[in-house]
Design a protein around this motif. Structure first.
Motif, PDB file in Angstrom:
ATOM      1  N   GLN A 139      64.496 141.863  14.298  1.00 20.59           N
ATOM      2  CA  GLN A 139      63.337 141.698  14.860  1.00 20.59           C
ATOM      3  C   GLN A 139      62.180 141.059  13.674  1.00 20.59           C
ATOM      4  O   GLN A 139      61.247 140.112  14.050  1.00 20.59           O
ATOM      5  CB  GLN A 139      62.587 142.627  15.713  1.00 20.59           C
ATOM      6  CG  GLN A 139      63.326 142.898  16.934  1.00 20.59           C
ATOM      7  CD  GLN A 139      62.797 144.225  17.463  1.00 20.59           C
ATOM      8  OE1 GLN A 139      62.189 145.010  16.939  1.00 20.59           O
ATOM      9  NE2 GLN A 139      63.315 144.652  18.859  1.00 20.59           N
ATOM     10  N   LEU A 167      63.265 137.396  13.517  1.00 22.44           N
ATOM     11  CA  LEU A 167      63.547 136.716  14.809  1.00 22.44           C
ATOM     12  C   LEU A 167      62.446 137.594  15.644  1.00 22.44           C
ATOM     13  O   LEU A 167      62.828 137.887  16.635  1.00 22.44           O
ATOM     14  CB  LEU A 167      64.624 136.680  15.354  1.00 22.44           C
ATOM     15  CG  LEU A 167      65.959 135.855  14.823  1.00 22.44           C
ATOM     16  CD1 LEU A 167      67.020 135.966  15.727  1.00 22.44           C
ATOM     17  CD2 LEU A 167      65.377 134.222  14.816  1.00 22.44           C
ATOM     18  N   PRO A 168      60.935 137.343  15.253  1.00 19.33           N
ATOM     19  CA  PRO A 168      59.868 138.056  15.921  1.00 19.33           C
ATOM     20  C   PRO A 168      59.813 137.667  17.369  1.00 19.33           C
ATOM     21  O   PRO A 168      59.580 138.237  18.131  1.00 19.33           O
ATOM     22  CB  PRO A 168      58.652 137.856  15.216  1.00 19.33           C
ATOM     23  CG  PRO A 168      59.044 136.501  14.392  1.00 19.33           C
ATOM     24  CD  PRO A 168      60.536 136.492  14.276  1.00 19.33           C
ATOM     25  N   THR A 169      60.066 136.524  17.783  1.00 23.69           N
ATOM     26  CA  THR A 169      60.060 135.858  18.993  1.00 23.69           C
ATOM     27  C   THR A 169      61.440 136.031  19.760  1.00 23.69           C
ATOM     28  O   THR A 169      61.359 135.719  21.034  1.00 23.69           O
ATOM     29  CB  THR A 169      59.598 134.519  19.037  1.00 23.69           C
ATOM     30  OG1 THR A 169      60.730 133.640  18.448  1.00 23.69           O
ATOM     31  CG2 THR A 169      58.344 134.248  18.458  1.00 23.69           C
ATOM     32  N   GLY A 170      62.480 136.433  19.075  1.00 24.36           N
ATOM     33  CA  GLY A 170      63.795 136.379  19.910  1.00 24.36           C
ATOM     34  C   GLY A 170      64.320 135.244  20.141  1.00 24.36           C
ATOM     35  O   GLY A 170      65.377 134.999  20.775  1.00 24.36           O
ATOM     36  N   GLN A 171      63.810 133.990  19.640  1.00 20.68           N
ATOM     37  CA  GLN A 171      64.364 132.746  19.809  1.00 20.68           C
ATOM     38  C   GLN A 171      65.322 132.181  18.628  1.00 20.68           C
ATOM     39  O   GLN A 171      65.021 132.562  17.537  1.00 20.68           O
ATOM     40  CB  GLN A 171      63.115 131.712  19.809  1.00 20.68           C
ATOM     41  CG  GLN A 171      61.889 132.081  20.891  1.00 20.68           C
ATOM     42  CD  GLN A 171      62.708 131.864  22.301  1.00 20.68           C
ATOM     43  OE1 GLN A 171      63.458 130.970  22.736  1.00 20.68           O
ATOM     44  NE2 GLN A 171      62.468 133.104  23.171  1.00 20.68           N
TER      45      GLN A 171
END
Length: 513
Positions: free
Chosen positions: A490, A493-497
């Protein structure tokens, strides 16, 4: 790929490869030059839809590339060049940039170039000179008698073999002659031809003589009619494995082959070669990296190590130092690692219960994985990785409150070839009456070699960022969900994209961003 920042490391040279193109159903030939680049960062330019639609970017280690299979005919050569750092290809191939010889295979080019320079091809053999006589007491007496009238006379076959005399002293003569020259009762004989006073040859054969055929007598040591019974030789020969230093290649090995081929020619043995396989052991150098020598004062006396650390510690350390055929420098500090391993096994014996089995499924997997690896490693002389596998197993067992007796016996069987004294002592302490070395070797249960839990590496654009421990056989969507929920992932990839996920089952998940 669109990657902008790459650095050329070096050219990997030309290759010419022949292969079958299945999609076109034709044989093809490629002629290409290859380069090795380093990716400095993941900055990318936009890639056209046509380009991105045709190709997928995958990040693979060299080991992974080998496992998934090499897709190009020349890939194996390129991987070897990358691993070794050497660009020279020593095998047969095709000449390039060689004027009129370009395009010729190595074999044809040799003949063409030789003809061009008006030379001729010859084969040269190089052997070390072999002095067959020694001025020593030890050694087989040379069966020759020196007669003043008849000259050199062979000892009659009925009087063979000529045996060394039994004497209290075989001190050097001081004249350069063999010690046998001092033993008059043995030296002075009658000539077999003219019966005049004569003398035996006092030089003896070198060690090469006996060692060129002695292995045959192990098969049939009591035979006084022949060197070896041909039926026994047919059953037992050739020797399965010969272990010796590389210096044997131009000495003992080559002469043993000469003798053996001669013995086959005269019908004594069945096979043309004496040894089926050869292994050259590496040289253990001193702690300073130089060959052990009294001159350098870096000699390690194994008797001293046995007294201070034990014979099994010495054996385990020597096998754990590195690959069998590679040299290594002695290190007393590293010796202690082998000692700690031996002591750990001894301590584990106090955890053994009378129960025949007392571990979880995960331990079953590790135990049978160890059986498989140690069995294969010992057969292939990879003793260092066999020791490593046993260390991993004992480290796991050290965390457990108890160990089943049946399992501990398996450990001792696996350990017996490496640390025989320790294994034997603990084997008898468990109530066994016969030697551990006479027990049946363990066999891995393939059903238990299926891991119940696996470690999955998480990569983001090829960089390792985290790892997961999950039950084996997970579906891709479950792994993606678990990976995106990991705090380390996370962070990146904080946005999970992500653009794409590449999943290698039970091994790796790579998010391309």
């Amino acid at each position: 790929t669109g990657f902008k920042n790459i650095r050329l490391i070096r050219s990997l040279g030309y290759t010419e490869a022949f292969f079958f193109a299945a999609h076109k159903d034709v044989n093809r030939k490629t002629h290409a030059k290859h380069f090795l680049f380093e990716l400095l960062n993941y900055d990318q330019k936009p890639v056209s839809e046509d380009e991105s639609g045709q190709y997928e970017i995958e990040w693979q280690s060299i080991d992974e590339l080998k496992k998934i299979g090499l897709r190009h005919a020349e890939a194996e050569i390129l991987l070897k060049k990358i691993e070794s750092g050497v660009d020279v290809y020593p095998g047969y191939g095709v000449l390039l940039e060689s004027n009129q010889f370009s395009g010729l295979s190595s074999e044809k080019a040799q003949k063409a170039i030789t003809k061009f320079i008006r030379g001729q091809q010859v084969v040269k053999y190089r052997l070390r000179d072999w002095v067959f006589s020694r001025q020593r007491y030890w050694g087989e007496p040379i069966p020759i008698i020196h007669c003043p009238k008849c000259g050199l006379v062979p000892v009659p076959e009925k009087d063979l073999p000529v045996k060394l005399p039994k004497v209290k002293s075989y001190a050097p003569t001081g004249t350069g002659e063999s010690p046998l020259a001092n033993i008059k009762t043995w030296v002075n004989v009658k000539c077999p031809v003219c019966k005049s006073p004569a003398k035996r040859e006092t030089n003896t054969m070198p060690q090469w003589a006996g060692s060129s055929w002695y292995y045959l007598r192990y098969v049939d040591p009591e035979n006084d009619k022949a060197l070896i019974d041909k039926n026994k030789d047919k059953y037992w020969s050739p020797v399965d494995m010969y272990v010796g230093g590389t210096e044997h290649a131009t000495r003992h090995l080559i002469y043993a082959r000469f003798w053996h081929k001669f013995l086959q020619d005269i019908g004594v043995v069945n096979y043309p070669e004496p040894f089926a396989q050869l292994k050259n052991q590496g040289l253990i150098s001193g702690a300073d990296g130089r060959k052990m020598s009294k001159r350098w004062g870096n000699v390690i006396n194994p008797d001293d190590v046995v007294r201070s650390h034990g014979a099994d510690t010495l054996r385990v350390y020597e096998m754990f130092m590195g690959p069998f055929e590679q040299g290594a420098a002695w290190s007393t500090d590293n010796l202690m690692g082998a000692r700690r391993f031996v002591e750990k096994v001894w301590r584990l014996s106090s955890k053994v219960t009378k129960s025949q089995k007392l571990t979880a499924n995960s331990s079953d997997y590790l135990l049978h994985k160890t059986i498989k690896q140690v069995t294969e490693d010992i057969s292939s002389f990879n003793f260092n990785t066999a020791v490593s596998a046993l260390m991993i197993l004992t480290n796991d067992w050290e965390k457990r409150p108890a160990i089943g007796m049946a399992e501990f016996k398996i450990l001792l069987k696996l350990l017996a070839p490496l640390a025989p004294h320790l294994a034997e002592e603990l084997w008898y302490s468990l109530g066994e009456k016969k030697s551990v070395h006479l027990s049946a070797w363990p066999v891995a249960d393939h059903q238990k070699l299926i891991a119940s839990e696996v470690k999955i590496v998480i990569q983001i654009s090829g960089k390792v960022r985290a790892e997961l421990k999950l039950p084996a056989g997970q579906l891709e969507e479950n792994v993606i969900k678990k990976a995106l929920g990991d705090s380390a992932v996370q962070k990146w990839l904080p946005t999970g994209q992500y653009k794409k996920a590449i999943y290698i089952k039970d091994k790796l998940i790579n998010f391309v961003v």
